[in-house]
Structure formats: structure tokens, C-alpha cells
Design an enzyme around this catalytic site. Structure first.
Site, PDB file in Angstrom:
ATOM      1  N   ASN A   1     -38.961  -0.453  47.794  1.00 15.93           N
ATOM      2  CA  ASN A   1     -38.671  -0.787  46.060  1.00 15.93           C
ATOM      3  C   ASN A   1     -38.733  -2.145  45.232  1.00 15.93           C
ATOM      4  O   ASN A   1     -37.321  -2.253  46.758  1.00 15.93           O
ATOM      5  CB  ASN A   1     -37.473   0.333  45.831  1.00 15.93           C
ATOM      6  CG  ASN A   1     -36.806  -0.015  44.402  1.00 15.93           C
ATOM      7  OD1 ASN A   1     -37.285  -0.724  43.549  1.00 15.93           O
ATOM      8  ND2 ASN A   1     -35.810   0.370  44.772  1.00 15.93           N
ATOM      9  N   TRP A   2     -39.065  -2.930  45.238  1.00 15.94           N
ATOM     10  CA  TRP A   2     -39.481  -4.230  44.645  1.00 15.94           C
ATOM     11  C   TRP A   2     -37.975  -4.813  43.659  1.00 15.94           C
ATOM     12  O   TRP A   2     -37.846  -5.723  43.658  1.00 15.94           O
ATOM     13  CB  TRP A   2     -40.601  -5.028  44.712  1.00 15.94           C
ATOM     14  CG  TRP A   2     -41.531  -5.240  45.673  1.00 15.94           C
ATOM     15  CD1 TRP A   2     -41.631  -4.529  46.838  1.00 15.94           C
ATOM     16  CD2 TRP A   2     -42.357  -5.574  44.791  1.00 15.94           C
ATOM     17  NE1 TRP A   2     -42.281  -4.870  47.089  1.00 15.94           N
ATOM     18  CE2 TRP A   2     -43.418  -5.257  46.422  1.00 15.94           C
ATOM     19  CE3 TRP A   2     -43.763  -5.699  44.349  1.00 15.94           C
ATOM     20  CZ2 TRP A   2     -44.310  -6.440  46.927  1.00 15.94           C
ATOM     21  CZ3 TRP A   2     -45.344  -6.557  44.757  1.00 15.94           C
ATOM     22  CH2 TRP A   2     -45.385  -6.154  45.852  1.00 15.94           C
ATOM     23  N   LYS A   3     -37.249  -3.541  43.279  1.00 15.36           N
ATOM     24  CA  LYS A   3     -36.258  -4.757  42.074  1.00 15.36           C
ATOM     25  C   LYS A   3     -36.835  -4.714  40.973  1.00 15.36           C
ATOM     26  O   LYS A   3     -37.951  -5.061  41.263  1.00 15.36           O
ATOM     27  CB  LYS A   3     -34.685  -4.356  43.116  1.00 15.36           C
ATOM     28  CG  LYS A   3     -34.875  -3.153  44.245  1.00 15.36           C
ATOM     29  CD  LYS A   3     -33.079  -2.780  45.168  1.00 15.36           C
ATOM     30  CE  LYS A   3     -33.253  -2.024  45.858  1.00 15.36           C
ATOM     31  NZ  LYS A   3     -31.807  -2.000  46.294  1.00 15.36           N
TER      32      LYS A   3
ATOM     33  N   HIS B   1     -32.229   5.733  41.151  1.00 15.96           N
ATOM     34  CA  HIS B   1     -31.447   5.145  42.224  1.00 15.96           C
ATOM     35  C   HIS B   1     -30.191   4.534  41.353  1.00 15.96           C
ATOM     36  O   HIS B   1     -29.784   4.682  40.635  1.00 15.96           O
ATOM     37  CB  HIS B   1     -32.801   3.904  41.888  1.00 15.96           C
ATOM     38  CG  HIS B   1     -32.202   2.891  43.083  1.00 15.96           C
ATOM     39  ND1 HIS B   1     -30.825   2.058  42.777  1.00 15.96           N
ATOM     40  CD2 HIS B   1     -32.967   2.130  44.160  1.00 15.96           C
ATOM     41  CE1 HIS B   1     -31.224   1.238  44.080  1.00 15.96           C
ATOM     42  NE2 HIS B   1     -32.215   1.880  44.960  1.00 15.96           N
TER      43      HIS B   1
ATOM     44  N   GLU C   1     -28.673   1.608  41.242  1.00 15.74           N
ATOM     45  CA  GLU C   1     -28.463   0.683  41.113  1.00 15.74           C
ATOM     46  C   GLU C   1     -28.685   0.916  39.735  1.00 15.74           C
ATOM     47  O   GLU C   1     -28.105   0.767  38.194  1.00 15.74           O
ATOM     48  CB  GLU C   1     -29.731  -0.266  41.168  1.00 15.74           C
ATOM     49  CG  GLU C   1     -29.146  -1.110  42.479  1.00 15.74           C
ATOM     50  CD  GLU C   1     -30.149  -1.401  43.378  1.00 15.74           C
ATOM     51  OE1 GLU C   1     -30.704  -1.701  42.668  1.00 15.74           O
ATOM     52  OE2 GLU C   1     -29.920  -1.414  44.357  1.00 15.74           O
TER      53      GLU C   1
ATOM     54  N   GLU D   1     -29.617   7.505  49.603  1.00 16.06           N
ATOM     55  CA  GLU D   1     -29.293   6.737  49.316  1.00 16.06           C
ATOM     56  C   GLU D   1     -28.252   6.392  49.622  1.00 16.06           C
ATOM     57  O   GLU D   1     -27.508   5.969  48.148  1.00 16.06           O
ATOM     58  CB  GLU D   1     -29.649   5.172  48.450  1.00 16.06           C
ATOM     59  CG  GLU D   1     -31.578   5.808  48.617  1.00 16.06           C
ATOM     60  CD  GLU D   1     -32.546   4.678  48.122  1.00 16.06           C
ATOM     61  OE1 GLU D   1     -33.008   4.146  48.853  1.00 16.06           O
ATOM     62  OE2 GLU D   1     -31.303   4.057  47.269  1.00 16.06           O
TER      63      GLU D   1
ATOM     64  N   GLY E   1     -28.303  -3.342  49.792  1.00 11.82           N
ATOM     65  CA  GLY E   1     -28.103  -4.406  50.569  1.00 11.82           C
ATOM     66  C   GLY E   1     -27.432  -5.276  50.869  1.00 11.82           C
ATOM     67  O   GLY E   1     -26.997  -6.010  50.862  1.00 11.82           O
TER      68      GLY E   1
ATOM     69  N   SER F   1     -30.458  -0.555  53.635  1.00 13.61           N
ATOM     70  CA  SER F   1     -30.591  -2.108  54.630  1.00 13.61           C
ATOM     71  C   SER F   1     -31.432  -0.596  55.786  1.00 13.61           C
ATOM     72  O   SER F   1     -31.445  -1.176  57.074  1.00 13.61           O
ATOM     73  CB  SER F   1     -28.476  -1.974  55.887  1.00 13.61           C
ATOM     74  OG  SER F   1     -28.039  -2.398  54.363  1.00 13.61           O
TER      75      SER F   1
ATOM     76  N   GLY G   1     -36.000  -1.295  50.317  1.00 18.54           N
ATOM     77  CA  GLY G   1     -35.572  -2.486  49.647  1.00 18.54           C
ATOM     78  C   GLY G   1     -35.974  -4.256  49.667  1.00 18.54           C
ATOM     79  O   GLY G   1     -37.211  -4.190  50.154  1.00 18.54           O
TER      80      GLY G   1
HETATM   81  P1  13P Z   1     -31.536  -2.447  50.668  1.00 19.67           P
HETATM   82  O1  13P Z   1     -32.733  -1.697  51.645  1.00 19.67           O
HETATM   83  O2  13P Z   1     -32.304  -3.555  50.253  1.00 19.67           O
HETATM   84  O3  13P Z   1     -30.194  -1.979  51.549  1.00 19.67           O
HETATM   85  O4  13P Z   1     -32.351  -1.425  49.264  1.00 19.67           O
HETATM   86  C1  13P Z   1     -32.567  -0.110  49.478  1.00 19.67           C
HETATM   87  C2  13P Z   1     -32.555   0.682  48.421  1.00 19.67           C
HETATM   88  O5  13P Z   1     -31.986   0.827  47.219  1.00 19.67           O
HETATM   89  C3  13P Z   1     -34.482   1.377  48.108  1.00 19.67           C
HETATM   90  O6  13P Z   1     -34.320   2.028  46.446  1.00 19.67           O
END
Ligand code: 13P
Length: 248
Positions: A5-7, A91, A93, A162, A168, A208, A229
């Protein structure tokens, strides 16, 4: 299954460069589903780059209507049209920063399933909810409401657990905690759908994930993959995750 997931990262040029470096590193990984979820603006170009490869394309969000006066939204049909097979829905976020809730997530899941896009449906508790011993209850509620009245075929959906506090932050859930929750999710899906469905549905861990911890997660009985992520933004690092060695 390993999904990146590149966000809100990478321009088109950066995405292309990533793919040029990443593809040769994972060409032999043909028994895994490898999915990249870039931003909307990169989908078209990257879709062409990924054609005929063993890496598939996913989006990070979708709207529930097929077309109409919905300024700024993208429909499931449009995602199919651009070459997506997958879409991340719910998600954390989007739940926290963009005010999504179980009702809108349920609509999105329904619309994706109707269009034969495979949703990667995210659930997970906040730190406060975990500290108050409410993690199970919260995840159960997200599943109950999100999956309400959905007609799900085998392999038609993937769940990603998650925990919000692990996203993150560099602080991953322990493998034991992740296995416990994912085992519980599987058991609960057996109750609301049926046992066969619960046995075969893929449930991912996210939060993470990095090359150093992927094998530990993947060695757990109920964990079928990872949603990654930050560590999916660098070709070598994500390739190391995809090529994880179970014996490490
Ligand atoms: P990180 O791997 O950066 O913790 O993010 C996880 C995530 O939100 C994947 O959708």
C-alpha cells in the site's frame, strides 16, 4: 499474498522506476499473489507496465456508485477499466482522517464485489481500545457491520488485520497477538458465514511489516500474507518481504 500500500507516495515517474527495479527481483515468485496499490494518478501508467507480469494492480479506495454526480470519486467500474483486480477498503487512515464509517465501508465492499474487484477489507483496533481490552469487540463490530448482507464467494475477498497502533510506528504487533486476533477473525467468519469459507478466506497482517519480521508472521497458522506500507516503497525491501524465507 503480499500487498504493498503506497498510500500518498510516488509520482508516476517514481512508480515506473520502482517497477523496473522490483519486477526482476520477484519474477520467480509465481506461487504468491503480489499486489501493488499506488495512487489513482499512477494506476493507468503502472497498469500498462504490469501487464503480463506476476504483479497485480490494486487501488487504495473506491466509491460505491457506478457513475453520477459525485465530484472527486472513482467508481469500481473505472478501477476495473484501468486494470485493477484489487481494492483496499476501510483502511484505518480513511476511517480516522477521512471520516469513513462501517456503513460507507459496507457500501464500498458491496460495490466492489458486484464488480468483481477483490476487496482487501481492513479492520483493527486503536491503542486505547486495546488497552481497554476492547480489541476483540471492536474488530468483531467492524466485521459484522462491514460484511452485513454481503454475498461473498470463495476467494472473493481478503481481510487485513491492521492494529492502528502498529501502522507506520515501527512497533509491529507481536506475532502471537496477530495470530490470536487473526485466529479469532477466522473463527468469527465461520460463525457469520460458514466453516468452509472461514477456512479458505485469506487473512493478512499489516502494521510495521519489514524483511526482518515477515517470516515470523508467515509461520503463524492463520496468517496468509501481509499488507505492507512503508516497507513497500523501496524495491529491494519489498522484494525481500515477498521472497521471505519461512526457515529464518
Ligand atoms: P506500515 O507498514 O507503514 O506500518 O503501514 C501499514 C499499512 O497501513 C498498510 O496498509
Amino acid at each position: 499474498m503480499l500487498a504493498g500500500n503506497w498510500k500518498m507516495h510516488k509520482t508516476i515517474a517514481e512508480g515506473k522506476q520502482f517497477i523496473n527495479e522490483f519486477l526482476p527481483l520477484v519474477t520467480n515468485e509465481t506461487t504468491k499473489d503480489i499486489v501493488l496499490c499506488p495512487t489513482f494518478t499512477s494506476l493507468h501508467v503502472l497498469s500498462n507496465e504490469l501487464k503480463g507480469t506476476n504483479v497485480e494492480l490494486g487501488a487504495q479506495n473506491v466509491f460505491w456508485e457506478e457513475k453520477g454526480a459525485y465530484t472527486g470519486e472513482i467508481s469500481p467500474v473505472m478501477l476495473k477499466d484501468v486494470g485493477c483486480n484489487w481494492v483496499i477498503i476501510g483502511h484505518s487512515e480513511r476511517r480516522t482522517v477521512l471520516a469513513e464509517n462501517d456503513l460507507t465501508i459496507n457500501r464500498k465492499l458491496k460495490a466492489a464485489l458486484d464488480t468483481e474487484l477483490i476487496p482487501i477489507f481492513c479492520v483493527g483496533e486503536t491503542l486505547q481500545e486495546r488497552e481497554n481490552n476492547r480489541a476483540l469487540e471492536v474488530v468483531k463490530e467492524q466485521l459484522t457491520n462491514g460484511l452485513k448482507d454481503l454475498d461473498i464467494k470463495q476467494n472473493g475477498i481478503v481481510i487485513a488485520y491492521e492494529p492502528v497502533w502498529a501502522i507506520g510506528t515501527g512497533i509491529n504487533a507481536s506475532c502471537t497477538d496477530a495470530q490470536e486476533m487473526i485466529g479469532y477473525i477466522r473463527e468469527y467468519l465461520g460463525k457469520i458465514f460458514n466453516e468452509d469459507f472461514a477456512k479458505t478466506i485469506r487473512i493478512l497482517y499489516g502494521g510495521s511489516v519489514k524483511p526482518e519480521n515477515i517470516a515470523e508472521f508467515m509461520n503463524k497458522e492463520d496468517i496468509d500474507g501481509a499488507l505492507v506500507g512503508g516497507a513497500s516503497l523501496t524495491p529491494d525491501t519489498f522484494a525481500d518481504i515477498v521472497r521471505f524465507d519461512k526457515n529464518v
